[in-house]
Design an enzyme around this catalytic site. Structure first.
Site, PDB file in Angstrom:
ATOM      1  N   ASP A 193       0.813  -1.210   0.000  1.00 35.54           N
ATOM      2  CA  ASP A 193       0.000   0.000   0.000  1.00 35.54           C
ATOM      3  C   ASP A 193       0.849   1.265   0.000  1.00 35.54           C
ATOM      4  O   ASP A 193       0.387   2.326  -0.415  1.00 35.54           O
ATOM      5  CB  ASP A 193      -0.925  -0.017   1.220  1.00 35.54           C
ATOM      6  CG  ASP A 193      -1.870   1.161   1.236  1.00 35.54           C
ATOM      7  OD1 ASP A 193      -2.608   1.336   0.248  1.00 35.54           O
ATOM      8  OD2 ASP A 193      -1.871   1.919   2.228  1.00 35.54           O
ATOM      9  N   MET A 274      -7.403   5.895   3.099  1.00 33.62           N
ATOM     10  CA  MET A 274      -7.560   7.004   2.157  1.00 33.62           C
ATOM     11  C   MET A 274      -6.351   7.213   1.261  1.00 33.62           C
ATOM     12  O   MET A 274      -6.356   8.101   0.410  1.00 33.62           O
ATOM     13  CB  MET A 274      -7.833   8.299   2.936  1.00 33.62           C
ATOM     14  CG  MET A 274      -9.139   8.295   3.709  1.00 33.62           C
ATOM     15  SD  MET A 274     -10.580   8.122   2.629  1.00 33.62           S
ATOM     16  CE  MET A 274     -10.449   9.590   1.627  1.00 33.62           C
ATOM     17  N   ARG A 275      -5.302   6.400   1.447  1.00 28.66           N
ATOM     18  CA  ARG A 275      -4.097   6.621   0.642  1.00 28.66           C
ATOM     19  C   ARG A 275      -4.384   6.428  -0.843  1.00 28.66           C
ATOM     20  O   ARG A 275      -3.837   7.143  -1.696  1.00 28.66           O
ATOM     21  CB  ARG A 275      -2.975   5.697   1.111  1.00 28.66           C
ATOM     22  CG  ARG A 275      -1.657   5.946   0.375  1.00 28.66           C
ATOM     23  CD  ARG A 275      -0.519   5.128   0.936  1.00 28.66           C
ATOM     24  NE  ARG A 275      -0.050   5.671   2.202  1.00 28.66           N
ATOM     25  CZ  ARG A 275      -0.078   5.006   3.346  1.00 28.66           C
ATOM     26  NH1 ARG A 275      -0.563   3.778   3.382  1.00 28.66           N
ATOM     27  NH2 ARG A 275       0.371   5.557   4.453  1.00 28.66           N
ATOM     28  N   ALA A 276      -5.238   5.467  -1.185  1.00 27.44           N
ATOM     29  CA  ALA A 276      -5.535   5.210  -2.591  1.00 27.44           C
ATOM     30  C   ALA A 276      -6.181   6.425  -3.242  1.00 27.44           C
ATOM     31  O   ALA A 276      -5.866   6.768  -4.395  1.00 27.44           O
ATOM     32  CB  ALA A 276      -6.449   3.991  -2.714  1.00 27.44           C
ATOM     33  N   VAL A 279      -3.427   9.046  -3.806  1.00 27.93           N
ATOM     34  CA  VAL A 279      -2.519   8.653  -4.885  1.00 27.93           C
ATOM     35  C   VAL A 279      -3.209   8.786  -6.238  1.00 27.93           C
ATOM     36  O   VAL A 279      -2.615   9.264  -7.216  1.00 27.93           O
ATOM     37  CB  VAL A 279      -2.010   7.222  -4.662  1.00 27.93           C
ATOM     38  CG1 VAL A 279      -1.259   6.720  -5.888  1.00 27.93           C
ATOM     39  CG2 VAL A 279      -1.101   7.164  -3.442  1.00 27.93           C
TER      40      VAL A 279
END
Length: 685
Positions: A193, A274-276, A279
């Site tokens: 991730d 929420m990283r996706a 990104v």
């Protein structure tokens, strides 16, 4: 310095090249993880990218590449005055798999720090890579604690080095690129991730393209400088386009409509956190800048999803990464309404643009009382008798669709579950992992010793204790402690290691009842999941009919073992001795290759032994070989039904191991707590 292969001369691999270029435009995307089989130009493309990176201005003499216009106020080589600097090419730094923590983050001179209070710091690879590229080949083989440090620095843009209260911080912003071959093992989901984008690469199956690959490679090998000169114009054009995209990037507008599409897509594919979303937003913006636009379109969002989500979607660890493109298109269409603040002149989000092309689909005999051959279990869990038992013991499947003599088609594994922890007793020194106790570089401090080689972990109390008796003889007059190198003490630490978990699975006719074999495969799959999480190597030996075979040699690719398990057929007699002897031979060879990695043998059987002369006696003698070598073992008893012979328990006694039933294997079982594997002749830990 050798001339790198030109980036623009790489044949095919459009997704790989696009992902690398997007990170060159916007390093905030978070780097690229390149997954693929060997020989697919992964390393070639990454090394070629360094020649396209724009040159950087640095403060003269600064080991940390500070920008002269805005130097880092906390730079260990600072403070620096704002002013003109010197220009140099962006660096590409390679992190070897066997690197130490000090080589990665840098090291302090502990002796000077204690005696003089001086922060004498030797920069590591993270400092060298600042404002450049950090390349990790075979990142899946890198020790987990190094990957953690690496990704933390990439996320924070800084590296912190701490040694017993003395700390140094320096900037570390770089383009992180990792390559890996999934056949050699996977990265943990938490680490996957942290990479911004992931690309799957495979060799082309088109003859013309393969011919062109060979032609260009041979031409480069014959004359690297001449070959590079022929591609100089294309390289200059791409370099100029990167510079232009970087300048345009701050002007790119990410509208509310695109943001809704990004959020809806991440929700639809059930990605965690929420990283996706972040990104995807950065990637879509970089795609628009790369295409020379100031507006993010739907096609940018789609391409960003194809690069940022496959490794993040919620899935079983043994599933191949990927994305359902039909579902992606449906989601984008559903949430593709016009922004509320957009005017009639805004471009059609479904219209043409320069966001890049979506990736192409790619890789991807009976004995008397006391023997181990007793009545066989029926498909309903009862103990069959008479003709049915005779057919099973003779190797007949009893199934109308059986293929071959005594062979059934493979059945699907049952639902996996969380298993109890099976560990090897004693204290090992193997590769870092999460299963058994071991002496490691990381973990809780258990003592101190004189350092062997460079000091890496100082034991402060032991160092002071060693230096204290000599202070008068050394002429101490002030408040500082006079410390010599002989006083330094290395902290000894205890953590966890990964083991070699060798599965020895009975696939004979006595296990052929479909309900039971499905449950057995489910149990082995559960143990494989546990091995995946604990960073073990695994191997698979199966036995049935008249022989045993190594279905999977020891490997770090746990998902490969799951694939072999799923396709495992059953039927025939039960050559238990052959299975044990084959496993013993596998351990002997593996001990020569990796002597520090301790084995754990998991025998999955009902304990019966048939076929050949004296099958029971042979199985007993084979089992005692493991006991003599003090190999940790566990026997998963697959016997079911109201009448049980206890043959698996007898086998465990001869192995010097522990029997456990399928029910007891579950972590939520009430039958016992965490179970350590016992060895009858083992010494006290």
């Amino acid at each position: 310095m050798s001339t790198p292969f030109p980036f623009t001369a790489v044949v095919g691999q459009d997704d790989l090249r696009l992902a690398l270029l997007l990170n060159a435009v916007s390093p905030a995307v978070g780097g690229v993880l390149v997954r693929g089989e060997k020989g697919t130009a992964k390393s070639t493309a990454v090394r070629a990218l360094s020649a396209l990176m724009p040159e950087v201005d640095v403060v003269a003499g600064c080991r940390f590449s500070c920008a002269p216009g805005s130097p880092d106020p906390a730079c260990p080589d600072g403070p620096h005055e704002v002013g003109p600097g010197v220009r140099r090419p962006a660096r590409m730094v390679e992190l070897p798999v066997g690197a130490s923590e000090d080589r990665l983050v840098g090291a302090l001179d502990i002796e000077r720090a204690l005696a003089e209070g001086v922060k004498a710091f030797e920069p590591g690879l993270l400092a060298d890579a600042h404002r450049g590229i950090l390349y990790v080949d075979e990142v899946n083989l890198l020790h987990d604690h190094l990957v953690d440090l690496l990704l933390d620095a990439a996320a924070m843009g800084a590296s912190y080095v701490e040694r017993e209260g003395v700390s140094v911080r320096h900037a570390a912003r770089f383009l992180l690129v990792g390559t890996m071959n999934p056949e050699e093992g996977e990265l943990r989901p938490q680490l996957l991730d942290r990479f911004g984008l992931t690309v799957e690469v495979a060799a082309s199956r088109e003859p013309d393209q393969r011919v062109e690959v060979v032609r260009r490679r041979l031409a480069y090998d014959d004359d690297p400088e001449g070959f590079a000169a022929r591609w100089a114009d294309e390289e200059s054009a791409v370099r100029a386009r990167i510079v232009a995209a970087r300048e345009l990037l701050p002007s790119v507008r990410l509208g509310d409509g695109a943001l809704r599409q990004i959020a809806a897509t991440c929700a639809a594919f059930e990605v965690d956190g929420m990283r996706a979303d972040i990104v995807m937003a950065r990637t879509a913006t970089a795609l628009a800048a790369w295409a020379g636009r100031t507006e993010v379109l739907a096609e940018d969002v789609r391409q960003a999803a194809l690069l940022a989500l496959p490794h993040r979607r919620r899935r079983n660890p043994f599933d191949a990464p990927g994305l359902d493109e039909d579902k992606l298109d449906e989601t984008l269409e559903e949430f593709g309404g016009r922004n509320e603040d957009e005017g009639d002149d805004d471009p059609d989000p479904d219209g043409p643009g320069g966001g890049g092309q979506p990736p192409e689909n790619g890789p991807q005999d009976g004995s008397q009382d006391g023997s181990r051959n007793g009545p066989q279990d029926g498909a309903d869990g009862s103990e069959p008798g008479g003709d049915e038992a005779a057919r099973l013991q003779a190797g007949e499947s009893g199934q109308p669709g059986a293929s071959g003599a005594g062979e059934q088609q493979a059945v699907r594994a049952g639902e996996p579950f969380r298993t109890k922890v099976l560990s090897v007793p004693g204290l090992g020194e193997g590769a870092a992992g999460r299963r058994s106790r071991a002496r490691t570089e990381h973990g809780r401090t258990t003592g101190a010793r004189r350092p062997r080689g460079a000091l890496t972990k100082l034991h402060l109390a032991a160092t002071v204790q060693a230096a204290a008796p000599h202070q008068r003889a050394r002429g101490r007059s002030g408040r500082g402690l006079v410390v010599r190198r002989d006083d330094l003490r290395q902290a000894t630490r205890e953590g966890r290691e990964g083991n070699l978990v060798l599965f020895v699975v009975d696939a004979s006719g006595s296990m052929a009842a479909r309900q039971r074999m499905s449950a057995v495969k489910g149990a082995v799959l559960s143990l494989l999941l546990d091995a995946y999480q604990r960073r073990d190597k695994v191997g698979l030996v199966t036995f049935r009919g008249s022989a045993a075979e190594v279905a999977l040699p020891p490997t770090s690719s746990v998902d490969a073992a799951a694939v072999r398990l799923e396709s495992l057929p059953t039927g025939g007699r039960t050559p238990l001795a052959a299975g044990l002897l084959k496993a013993h031979d596998v351990l002997r060879v593996e001990r020569l290759r990796d002597p520090a990695r301790r084995p754990l043998v998991v025998v999955v059987t009902d304990g019966r032994a048939t076929g050949g002369p004296e099958p029971v006696a042979l199985a007993g003698r084979a089992a005692r070989l493991f006991a003599a070598d003090e190999v940790a073992s566990v026997v998963v008893d697959c016997e079911s039904g109201p009448v049980r012979l206890g043959l698996a328990g007898q086998l465990a006694g001869e192995l010097g191991g522990t029997p456990v039933t399928l029910d007891e294997l579950r972590a939520d079982s009430i039958a016992g707590l965490v179970r350590d594997v016992q060895s009858s002749n083992r010494r006290a830990a």
